[in-house]
Write a protein that holds these residues in place. Sequence first.
Motif, PDB file in Angstrom:
ATOM      1  N   THR A   1       1.706 -22.808   7.792  1.00 10.00           N
ATOM      2  CA  THR A   1       3.140 -22.779   7.524  1.00 10.00           C
ATOM      3  C   THR A   1       3.452 -22.153   6.171  1.00 10.00           C
ATOM      4  O   THR A   1       4.374 -21.335   6.042  1.00 10.00           O
ATOM      5  N   CYS A   2       2.680 -22.500   5.149  1.00 11.09           N
ATOM      6  CA  CYS A   2       2.966 -22.030   3.790  1.00 11.09           C
ATOM      7  C   CYS A   2       2.352 -20.667   3.481  1.00 11.09           C
ATOM      8  O   CYS A   2       2.949 -19.866   2.762  1.00 11.09           O
ATOM      9  N   CYS A   3       1.165 -20.397   4.017  1.00 15.72           N
ATOM     10  CA  CYS A   3       0.424 -19.192   3.625  1.00 15.72           C
ATOM     11  C   CYS A   3       0.216 -18.200   4.761  1.00 15.72           C
ATOM     12  O   CYS A   3      -0.273 -17.089   4.521  1.00 15.72           O
ATOM     13  N   GLN A   4       0.545 -18.602   6.009  1.00 16.86           N
ATOM     14  CA  GLN A   4       0.288 -17.759   7.184  1.00 16.86           C
ATOM     15  C   GLN A   4      -1.193 -17.393   7.285  1.00 16.86           C
ATOM     16  O   GLN A   4      -1.557 -16.281   7.679  1.00 16.86           O
ATOM     17  N   ILE A   5      -2.080 -18.325   6.888  1.00 18.51           N
ATOM     18  CA  ILE A   5      -3.522 -18.144   6.992  1.00 18.51           C
ATOM     19  C   ILE A   5      -4.036 -19.025   8.124  1.00 18.51           C
ATOM     20  O   ILE A   5      -3.790 -20.230   8.139  1.00 18.51           O
TER      21      ILE A   5
ATOM     22  N   HIS B   1      16.005 -13.610  20.712  1.00 18.36           N
ATOM     23  CA  HIS B   1      15.407 -12.287  20.533  1.00 18.36           C
ATOM     24  C   HIS B   1      15.280 -11.901  19.063  1.00 18.36           C
ATOM     25  O   HIS B   1      14.504 -11.005  18.728  1.00 18.36           O
ATOM     26  N   THR B   2      16.041 -12.528  18.187  1.00 17.30           N
ATOM     27  CA  THR B   2      15.963 -12.199  16.760  1.00 17.30           C
ATOM     28  C   THR B   2      14.700 -12.762  16.114  1.00 17.30           C
ATOM     29  O   THR B   2      14.236 -12.252  15.096  1.00 17.30           O
ATOM     30  N   GLY B   3      14.145 -13.830  16.710  1.00 19.47           N
ATOM     31  CA  GLY B   3      12.952 -14.460  16.132  1.00 19.47           C
ATOM     32  C   GLY B   3      13.277 -15.413  14.995  1.00 19.47           C
ATOM     33  O   GLY B   3      12.403 -16.071  14.447  1.00 19.47           O
ATOM     34  N   ILE B   4      14.557 -15.485  14.615  1.00 21.52           N
ATOM     35  CA  ILE B   4      14.968 -16.378  13.525  1.00 21.52           C
ATOM     36  C   ILE B   4      15.115 -17.797  14.069  1.00 21.52           C
ATOM     37  O   ILE B   4      15.800 -18.024  15.057  1.00 21.52           O
TER      38      ILE B   4
ATOM     39  N   LYS C   1       5.307 -11.994  32.341  1.00 25.25           N
ATOM     40  CA  LYS C   1       4.873 -12.998  31.365  1.00 25.25           C
ATOM     41  C   LYS C   1       5.729 -12.850  30.106  1.00 25.25           C
ATOM     42  O   LYS C   1       5.350 -12.178  29.143  1.00 25.25           O
ATOM     43  N   PRO C   2       6.913 -13.479  30.103  1.00 26.73           N
ATOM     44  CA  PRO C   2       7.872 -13.246  29.016  1.00 26.73           C
ATOM     45  C   PRO C   2       7.571 -13.963  27.705  1.00 26.73           C
ATOM     46  O   PRO C   2       8.190 -13.664  26.689  1.00 26.73           O
ATOM     47  N   TYR C   3       6.639 -14.918  27.702  1.00 28.93           N
ATOM     48  CA  TYR C   3       6.371 -15.704  26.489  1.00 28.93           C
ATOM     49  C   TYR C   3       5.096 -15.185  25.813  1.00 28.93           C
ATOM     50  O   TYR C   3       3.997 -15.324  26.347  1.00 28.93           O
ATOM     51  N   GLU C   4       5.281 -14.553  24.640  1.00 26.01           N
ATOM     52  CA  GLU C   4       4.167 -13.886  23.955  1.00 26.01           C
ATOM     53  C   GLU C   4       3.792 -14.599  22.665  1.00 26.01           C
ATOM     54  O   GLU C   4       4.648 -15.015  21.887  1.00 26.01           O
ATOM     55  N   CYS C   5       2.489 -14.758  22.433  1.00 22.66           N
ATOM     56  CA  CYS C   5       1.976 -15.369  21.202  1.00 22.66           C
ATOM     57  C   CYS C   5       2.132 -14.384  20.052  1.00 22.66           C
ATOM     58  O   CYS C   5       1.700 -13.228  20.147  1.00 22.66           O
ATOM     59  N   GLU C   6       2.745 -14.818  18.951  1.00 18.57           N
ATOM     60  CA  GLU C   6       2.971 -13.945  17.805  1.00 18.57           C
ATOM     61  C   GLU C   6       1.688 -13.656  17.036  1.00 18.57           C
ATOM     62  O   GLU C   6       1.636 -12.728  16.229  1.00 18.57           O
ATOM     63  N   ILE C   7       0.641 -14.451  17.280  1.00 22.02           N
ATOM     64  CA  ILE C   7      -0.607 -14.293  16.524  1.00 22.02           C
ATOM     65  C   ILE C   7      -1.546 -13.309  17.207  1.00 22.02           C
ATOM     66  O   ILE C   7      -2.035 -12.369  16.587  1.00 22.02           O
ATOM     67  N   CYS C   8      -1.804 -13.505  18.513  1.00 20.64           N
ATOM     68  CA  CYS C   8      -2.776 -12.655  19.216  1.00 20.64           C
ATOM     69  C   CYS C   8      -2.149 -11.811  20.319  1.00 20.64           C
ATOM     70  O   CYS C   8      -2.862 -11.100  21.032  1.00 20.64           O
TER      71      CYS C   8
ATOM     72  N   VAL D   1       2.995 -22.940  24.287  1.00 23.23           N
ATOM     73  CA  VAL D   1       2.892 -24.048  23.325  1.00 23.23           C
ATOM     74  C   VAL D   1       1.469 -24.578  23.276  1.00 23.23           C
ATOM     75  O   VAL D   1       0.917 -24.831  22.201  1.00 23.23           O
ATOM     76  N   ARG D   2       0.849 -24.755  24.437  1.00 23.41           N
ATOM     77  CA  ARG D   2      -0.542 -25.228  24.493  1.00 23.41           C
ATOM     78  C   ARG D   2      -1.486 -24.214  23.852  1.00 23.41           C
ATOM     79  O   ARG D   2      -2.411 -24.576  23.127  1.00 23.41           O
ATOM     80  N   HIS D   3      -1.243 -22.932  24.133  1.00 17.17           N
ATOM     81  CA  HIS D   3      -2.104 -21.873  23.591  1.00 17.17           C
ATOM     82  C   HIS D   3      -2.053 -21.829  22.067  1.00 17.17           C
ATOM     83  O   HIS D   3      -3.078 -21.608  21.410  1.00 17.17           O
ATOM     84  N   LEU D   4      -0.876 -22.026  21.468  1.00 18.21           N
ATOM     85  CA  LEU D   4      -0.725 -21.963  20.012  1.00 18.21           C
ATOM     86  C   LEU D   4      -1.620 -22.988  19.305  1.00 18.21           C
ATOM     87  O   LEU D   4      -2.050 -22.765  18.173  1.00 18.21           O
ATOM     88  N   LYS D   5      -1.892 -24.100  19.973  1.00 20.99           N
ATOM     89  CA  LYS D   5      -2.746 -25.122  19.365  1.00 20.99           C
ATOM     90  C   LYS D   5      -4.179 -24.628  19.189  1.00 20.99           C
ATOM     91  O   LYS D   5      -4.914 -25.129  18.340  1.00 20.99           O
ATOM     92  N   SER D   6      -4.570 -23.623  19.988  1.00 24.24           N
ATOM     93  CA  SER D   6      -5.921 -23.076  19.842  1.00 24.24           C
ATOM     94  C   SER D   6      -6.062 -22.294  18.546  1.00 24.24           C
ATOM     95  O   SER D   6      -7.164 -22.142  18.023  1.00 24.24           O
ATOM     96  N   HIS D   7      -4.944 -21.800  18.006  1.00 26.18           N
ATOM     97  CA  HIS D   7      -4.986 -21.073  16.732  1.00 26.18           C
ATOM     98  C   HIS D   7      -5.014 -22.031  15.542  1.00 26.18           C
ATOM     99  O   HIS D   7      -5.595 -21.729  14.505  1.00 26.18           O
TER     100      HIS D   7
END
Length: 331
Positions: free
Chosen positions: A33-37, A158-161, A246-253, A264-270
């Motif tokens: 959350t703080c460092c995006q690491i 769609h803004t991501g905000i 597949k409209p829901y895309e992970c912002e990380i991978c 939501v479940r997939h994000l926990k793997s990161h």
Amino acid sequence: MECRLCLGPAPAESSVSIFGNPHPERLVQRIWTCCQIQVKRGDGLPDTVCLSCKTNLESLISFRKACFRSNETSQLRLDDCLKIKTEEVLLEDVIGDDGPSSPKIPRKKCKICSKTFPSESKLVSHQKRHSEEKPFKCDICLKSFNQKSYLDSHKKRHTGIKPHKCEICLKSFALKYKLELHKKLHTGIKPYTCDICLKSYIQKYQLVSHLKTHLDKKPYQCEVCLKSFSIKYKLVIHLRSHTGEKPYECEICSKSFSQSSSLVRHLKSHTGEKPYKCEICSKSYIQKYNLVEHEKLHTGIKPHTCNICLKSFVCKYQLVRHFKFHTGEKP
């Protein structure tokens, strides 16, 4: 021993182990959350944080919480101000120019659901809900809505905000009402209970949708494979298996999913978060149903039996996989 964040010295007596503390998922989430690491267990990188960086993380989290509280307070003040102005306008409509003794303006009534409205325009806007007409279309994903306010809310996705953040788990939401619904998850209160199976829900519409599963009626049919569903949104999700959408895309991978719950479940793997822990062997899982299936191993009960060779299995998917040996199926 190096600090994961500043690479400074982090001796064991004056540092914090990321995965050795009682709540590793909390520290991993704060670093993200703080460092995006992104921190993963066993990634070969330092897995400790020095006390200085840990203090800075806590200060950042406290500062973020203070900012969100201030922003929420400001928004509530604005909402209260707008509410007062709206009430004043409605009061003038009811009272009229001659004071309280003036006759009330008759409210407009919907012929379908009998709900009343102060003006013709609001009645017309409401009646669109009962029709299939959806004149307001999103120019990005082409989704249609029967009211402009719904379209405006939808476009924020769609803004991501995501300005509305939960103070407990720091999860963010684009819409304020979504945050209010999410907060109920932390309270554990589910006021809407099914009289048939006693399953409880946070929202009334969830209970209404659930009750349809107890009925034999399945009015929503897939035009491709003719499979039927009792709830419309299940048909919508099913159709994606035919279209490949597949409209829901992970912002990380950048991995995509057909359902938001899968994302939501997939994000926990990161984040490395595994909130569901077995009380017997302390093994942890990302999803609750994995824990439920795992706990059956400790009972020794194998309820799923093959009707050909009578071999038994703990989980149903094991029986399904085993059955392919008898059918010769190699999908």
